[in-house]
Design a protein around this motif. Sequence first.
Motif, short mmCIF file in Angstrom:
data_model
loop_
_atom_site.label_atom_id
_atom_site.label_comp_id
_atom_site.label_asym_id
_atom_site.label_seq_id
_atom_site.Cartn_x
_atom_site.Cartn_y
_atom_site.Cartn_z
N PRO A 25 12.13 -11.95 12.53
CA PRO A 25 11.16 -10.90 12.86
C PRO A 25 11.49 -9.52 12.29
CG PRO A 25 11.95 -12.00 14.86
CD PRO A 25 12.70 -12.56 13.70
N ILE A 26 12.74 -9.15 12.26
CA ILE A 26 13.09 -7.81 11.77
C ILE A 26 12.83 -7.70 10.28
CG2 ILE A 26 15.01 -6.20 11.43
CD1 ILE A 26 16.14 -7.24 14.09
N ILE A 27 13.23 -8.71 9.54
CA ILE A 27 12.99 -8.69 8.09
C ILE A 27 11.50 -8.77 7.78
CG2 ILE A 27 13.36 -9.97 5.94
CD1 ILE A 27 16.13 -10.74 7.08
N ASP A 28 10.78 -9.62 8.51
CA ASP A 28 9.34 -9.74 8.29
C ASP A 28 8.62 -8.43 8.60
OD1 ASP A 28 9.79 -12.36 7.62
OD2 ASP A 28 8.96 -13.20 9.48
N ALA A 29 8.97 -7.78 9.71
CA ALA A 29 8.33 -6.52 10.08
C ALA A 29 8.65 -5.42 9.06
CB ALA A 29 8.79 -6.09 11.47
N THR A 30 9.88 -5.40 8.57
CA THR A 30 10.26 -4.40 7.57
C THR A 30 9.48 -4.62 6.28
OG1 THR A 30 12.48 -4.31 8.50
CG2 THR A 30 12.20 -3.45 6.27
N PHE A 31 9.37 -5.86 5.85
CA PHE A 31 8.64 -6.17 4.62
C PHE A 31 7.16 -5.84 4.76
CE2 PHE A 31 6.80 -9.30 1.56
CZ PHE A 31 7.31 -8.71 0.42
N VAL A 36 2.54 -2.19 3.73
CA VAL A 36 1.53 -1.27 4.23
C VAL A 36 1.74 0.11 3.61
CG1 VAL A 36 0.72 -0.06 6.30
CG2 VAL A 36 1.10 -2.53 6.37
N GLY A 37 2.98 0.53 3.44
CA GLY A 37 3.28 1.79 2.77
C GLY A 37 2.78 1.81 1.34
N VAL A 38 2.94 0.69 0.63
CA VAL A 38 2.43 0.60 -0.75
C VAL A 38 0.91 0.71 -0.76
CG1 VAL A 38 2.17 -0.98 -2.72
CG2 VAL A 38 4.39 -0.74 -1.60
N ILE A 39 0.26 0.09 0.21
CA ILE A 39 -1.21 0.17 0.29
C ILE A 39 -1.65 1.60 0.56
CG2 ILE A 39 -3.22 -0.53 1.65
CD1 ILE A 39 -1.80 -3.25 2.03
N ILE A 40 -0.99 2.26 1.50
CA ILE A 40 -1.34 3.65 1.82
C ILE A 40 -1.10 4.56 0.62
CG2 ILE A 40 -0.69 5.65 3.23
CD1 ILE A 40 -0.23 3.64 5.53
N TYR A 41 0.01 4.36 -0.08
CA TYR A 41 0.28 5.16 -1.28
C TYR A 41 -0.81 4.95 -2.34
CZ TYR A 41 2.21 6.63 -5.70
OH TYR A 41 2.39 7.21 -6.93
N SER A 42 -1.21 3.70 -2.53
CA SER A 42 -2.22 3.44 -3.57
C SER A 42 -3.58 4.02 -3.18
CB SER A 42 -2.33 1.95 -3.85
OG SER A 42 -2.77 1.26 -2.72
N PHE A 50 -4.79 -4.32 -8.42
CA PHE A 50 -3.73 -5.22 -8.00
C PHE A 50 -2.73 -4.56 -7.06
CE2 PHE A 50 -4.82 -7.74 -11.86
CZ PHE A 50 -5.18 -8.87 -11.17
N LEU A 51 -2.61 -3.26 -7.16
CA LEU A 51 -1.68 -2.55 -6.29
C LEU A 51 -2.11 -2.64 -4.83
CD1 LEU A 51 0.95 -1.09 -6.62
CD2 LEU A 51 -0.28 1.06 -6.77
N ILE A 52 -3.39 -2.90 -4.60
CA ILE A 52 -3.88 -3.11 -3.23
C ILE A 52 -3.94 -4.60 -2.92
CG2 ILE A 52 -5.91 -2.91 -1.76
CD1 ILE A 52 -5.13 -0.22 -1.99
N LEU A 53 -4.37 -5.42 -3.85
CA LEU A 53 -4.58 -6.84 -3.58
C LEU A 53 -3.29 -7.62 -3.37
CD1 LEU A 53 -7.47 -7.64 -6.06
CD2 LEU A 53 -7.61 -7.22 -3.61
N ILE A 54 -2.27 -7.32 -4.14
CA ILE A 54 -1.02 -8.07 -4.02
C ILE A 54 -0.38 -7.85 -2.64
CG2 ILE A 54 1.33 -8.29 -4.93
CD1 ILE A 54 0.12 -7.83 -7.71
N PRO A 55 -0.22 -6.61 -2.16
CA PRO A 55 0.35 -6.45 -0.81
C PRO A 55 -0.52 -7.08 0.28
CG PRO A 55 0.48 -4.39 -1.99
CD PRO A 55 -0.34 -5.31 -2.83
#
Length: 85
Positions: A25-31, A36-42, A50-55
């Motif tokens: 759970p800790i690793i999954d939540a971190t990933f 989500v951070g990558v999505i917000i940045y994009s 793809f920067l939105i679709l891949i995450p």
Amino acid sequence: MKREEISELTDHELLEEVKKMKPSPIIDATFIGFLVGVIIYSIVANTWGFLILIPLFLIYVMLKKSKTYNAYQKEIRKRGIQEVN
């Protein structure tokens, strides 16, 4: 895996599948948080594609794995199998 397929597994196969996919759970939540951070940045940087679709796809896969693991656990409880750690 469909519910019918899970119920067709033998006890040993079921326990092996659960061992292979035991979540962290800790690793999954971190990933997922990183994705989500990558999505917000994009979104902020106005870069769609793809920067939105891949995450989004990776988050979906991680959540689906969790649901499959829960289905296996439910079948183990239904059969009354003792898990060996």
